[in-house]
Design a protein around this motif. Structure first.
Motif, PDB file in Angstrom:
ATOM      1  N   MET A   1       0.835  -1.198   0.000  1.00  0.00           N
ATOM      2  CA  MET A   1       0.000   0.000   0.000  1.00  0.00           C
ATOM      3  C   MET A   1       0.872   1.252   0.000  1.00  0.00           C
ATOM      4  SD  MET A   1      -3.025   0.958   2.682  1.00  0.00           S
ATOM      5  CE  MET A   1      -3.950  -0.548   2.425  1.00  0.00           C
TER       6      MET A   1
ATOM      7  N   VAL B   1       0.208   0.651  -5.747  1.00  0.00           N
ATOM      8  CA  VAL B   1       1.517   0.012  -5.601  1.00  0.00           C
ATOM      9  C   VAL B   1       2.603   1.079  -5.705  1.00  0.00           C
ATOM     10  CG1 VAL B   1       3.106  -1.578  -6.708  1.00  0.00           C
ATOM     11  CG2 VAL B   1       0.703  -2.155  -6.553  1.00  0.00           C
ATOM     12  N   GLU B   2       3.580   0.961  -4.824  1.00  0.00           N
ATOM     13  CA  GLU B   2       4.691   1.906  -4.872  1.00  0.00           C
ATOM     14  C   GLU B   2       5.855   1.246  -5.617  1.00  0.00           C
ATOM     15  OE1 GLU B   2       7.564   4.280  -1.737  1.00  0.00           O
ATOM     16  OE2 GLU B   2       6.131   2.804  -1.018  1.00  0.00           O
ATOM     17  N   ILE B   3       6.533   2.003  -6.474  1.00  0.00           N
ATOM     18  CA  ILE B   3       7.683   1.456  -7.193  1.00  0.00           C
ATOM     19  C   ILE B   3       8.965   1.891  -6.477  1.00  0.00           C
ATOM     20  CG2 ILE B   3       8.955   1.377  -9.384  1.00  0.00           C
ATOM     21  CD1 ILE B   3       6.169   0.160  -9.566  1.00  0.00           C
TER      22      ILE B   3
END
Lengths: 234, 111
Positions: A1, A10-12
Motif C-alpha cells: 500500500m 503500488v509503490e515502485i
C-alpha cells in the motif's frame, strides 16, 4: 500500500544495486585461494576442449616422477573415468560429477577440498572439457593452464577468445600427431594465441612421447616456488 | 551454457533485494554485460525467460546493457587500444572494464 496516503496503490522502489553476479563465486574462490596459500599448495585450473589431452597431460606429469605429492579433482558431466585414470597414475584424485553443469565453480572445489585432509604440493583441477564456460569461473587457482591440441585446428583461439584471454600458460598438446597433419602449422596456432593474448608462455608437448614435458615441469617448478613463498608470507 | 548458472545467480541476488524491500514483485531489471564477460546475451535472455517462472521476476522486464572493453596502461594509466598495443611509456595494457556481469538496477513493486 502507498505509504503516503494509504490509497492502496503500488509503490515502485528503484534500487541501484551494482551487484556483480559472480561475487558469491568469487568470494568462495578467495577462500579457496587463501586455503591453498596457507598450505603452500600450487593450485592449477586445467582447461581445454573435450579430448584436448587434459587427463593424459596429468598422467604424464605423474609419470615424470618429480617427487611432488600430486592431487586433484576431475570434473565431468558423467562418470568418474578421468579420476580413476588419475588415481591409477599415482595422483590422489576425486571426481566431481556435474550432471548438467558445463563448468566447475568455486563452491564445488570448496566442497571437494573437504575430502583432502592431506593437501598435496600441487593440486590440479581438471575442469569440464569445454572451451567456453569454465573460463569465467574463478576457483581459487594460482594459474589457468589452457590446452589446445594440434588436431583442434589453428583458429580455435580466435573462435573462443575468452578462454585464451584467461590463460596464464598455453600448452599445444599431441605434438606427436603433427606429422599426420601436414596442413596444421604450429606457428599459425601460436600466432592465433598471441593475437588474443600475447602474455602467456606457449609450450609444445606430447604426453605420449614426453616431448616438451621438461619445459612444463620447469614451469611447474617455478610456480611451485612462488606457492612456497606465499605460504611463508601468509 | 553457463548462462543458466548466471541466471540462477541473478534470481538469487534479486530475491535478496525483494526480501529486504518486502516487495511483491519485480518490474524491471537492468543488467550490464561486458563484451568480454564470456556471456551470450541471447542465451542469457532465453535462460531468464525459462527460469523466472514462479519467481518475483515472472513479469519483469530485462534490460541488458552491453559494456565495451576498455584498456588502460598498467604503468601510467593512459587509455590503450588493447593488449597488443604497448603504451608509449612501455607499460603493458590492462583491462579496466568490459569483463563483468552486474545487476545495475532493480525496480520493485512494494505495497
Amino acid at each position: 500500500m502507498c505509504v503516503e496516503c494509504g490509497c492502496g496503490d503500488v509503490e515502485i522502489v528503484s534500487v541501484e544495486a551494482h551487484d556483480r553476479l559472480l561475487a558469491k563465486n568469487d568470494a568462495v574462490a578467495r577462500h579457496n585461494r587463501e586455503h591453498f596459500a596457507e598450505h603452500g599448495v600450487l593450485a592449477l585450473n586445467i582447461m581445454g576442449s573435450p579430448g584436448s589431452g587434459k587427463t593424459a597431460l596429468l598422467e604424464a606429469t605423474a609419470r615424470a616422477a618429480t617427487g611432488w605429492r600430486l592431487a586433484g579433482v576431475s570434473g565431468d558431466l558423467a562418470t568418474d573415468r578421468d579420476a580413476v585414470r588419475l588415481t591409477q597414475s599415482g595422483i590422489d584424485a576425486r571426481s566431481i560429477t556435474t550432471g548438467t553443469a558445463c563448468h566447475l565453480d568455486a563452491k564445488m572445489i570448496h566442497e571437494a577440498l573437504h575430502e583432502f585432509p592431506h593437501l598435496p604440493e600441487i593440486f590440479f583441477v581438471e575442469n569440464v572439457g569445454n572451451l567456453v564456460c569454465p573460463a569465467i569461473y574463478d576457483l581459487g587457482q594460482a594459474a589457468n593452464v589452457v590446452l589446445l591440441s594440434v588436431t583442434e585446428g589453428e583458429d580455435k583461439p580466435l573462435k573462443y577468445p575468452v578462454m585464451f584471454q584467461h590463460a596464464d600458460l598455453v600448452l599445444i598438446t599431441k605434438m606427436d600427431l603433427l606429422r599426420a597433419l601436414p596442413e596444421v602449422s604450429v606457428r599459425a596456432m601460436r600466432s592465433a594465441i598471441a593475437s588474443v593474448n600475447p602474455v602467456p608462455p606457449v609450450l609444445e608437448v606430447s604426453a605420449r612421447t614426453g616431448e616438451g614435458l621438461d619445459a612444463w615441469i620447469d614451469w611447474l617448478r617455478l610456480r611451485r616456488a612462488n606457492a612456497v613463498r606465499e605460504e611463508a608470507v601468509s | 551454457m553457463h548462462e543458466y548458472s548466471i541466471v540462477e545467480a541473478l534470481l538469487e541476488n534479486v530475491q535478496e533485494h525483494v526480501d529486504r524491500a518486502r516487495a511483491r514483485s519485480v518490474r524491471k531489471l537492468v543488467v550490464s554485460v561486458g563484451e568480454r564477460a564470456g556471456l551470450d546475451t541471447v542465451l542469457f535472455r532465453r535462460a531468464f525467460e525459462t527460469f523466472r517462472e514462479r519467481t518475483p521476476c515472472e513479469h519483469a522486464e530485462l534490460d541488458v546493457i552491453d559494456v565495451p572493453v576498455r584498456w588502460e596502461c598498467a604503468r601510467c594509466g593512459r587509455g590503450a587500444a588493447g593488449p597488443l598495443a604497448p603504451c608509449a611509456c612501455g607499460g603493458r595494457a590492462k583491462l579496466v572494464s568490459g569483463d563483468d556481469i552486474v545487476l545495475e538496477r532493480i525496480e520493485m513493486e512494494v505495497g
